[in-house]
Design a protein around this motif. Structure first.
Motif, short mmCIF file in Angstrom:
data_model
loop_
_atom_site.label_atom_id
_atom_site.label_comp_id
_atom_site.label_asym_id
_atom_site.label_seq_id
_atom_site.Cartn_x
_atom_site.Cartn_y
_atom_site.Cartn_z
N LEU A 20 34.97 32.92 44.33
CA LEU A 20 33.89 32.29 43.54
C LEU A 20 32.89 33.32 43.04
CD1 LEU A 20 33.17 28.96 45.41
CD2 LEU A 20 33.89 29.23 43.04
N ILE A 64 29.57 26.48 37.78
CA ILE A 64 29.54 27.68 38.62
C ILE A 64 28.12 28.03 39.07
CG2 ILE A 64 31.70 28.61 37.72
CD1 ILE A 64 29.95 30.74 36.25
N LEU A 69 37.07 22.64 43.33
CA LEU A 69 37.54 23.77 44.13
C LEU A 69 38.88 23.50 44.81
CD1 LEU A 69 34.15 24.77 45.80
CD2 LEU A 69 35.21 25.72 43.75
#
Length: 106
Positions: free
Chosen positions: A25, A103, A7
């Protein structure tokens, strides 16, 4: 060494804004599976041009999630597709699998 999604770019882009990070996100988590589904459909149809288009779309997420080497592979794969060549398909799809797993955990 294997590249790991992260990230870092999102954190830098957000300048500490956690709401922005969460929203970005959420968009990635929503869009990526849909784009991969479309990518797979076009691969199965042998539609090189549309496959290249979806590789391009997915590639943006590679960059956002810190996959610089993956980004380069995706771009080379996209160019191969425009030449009607599936060279680098397996490499690209390995990166997709890693990204999908990532993810789901963030």
């Amino acid at each position: 060494m294997k590249e790991t999604p992260n990230l870092s770019y999102i954190t830098k882009l957000s300048n500490g804004n956690k709401v922005f990070e969460k929203n970005l996100l959420a968009i990635i988590k929503k869009e990526l599976p849909l784009e991969i589904g479309a990518y797979e459909s076009f691969v199965n149809e042998g539609d090189f041009e549309e496959t290249a288009e979806y590789v391009h779309k997915i590639n943006h997420k590679f960059k956002i999630l810190g996959l610089d080497k993956g980004h380069k592979i995706a771009e080379a794969y996209r160019l191969n597709l425009l030449e009607k060549n599936f060279l680098l398909k397996l490499d690209f799809e390995k990166i997709l699998a890693i990204l999908l797993l990532y993810i789901k955990t963030v």
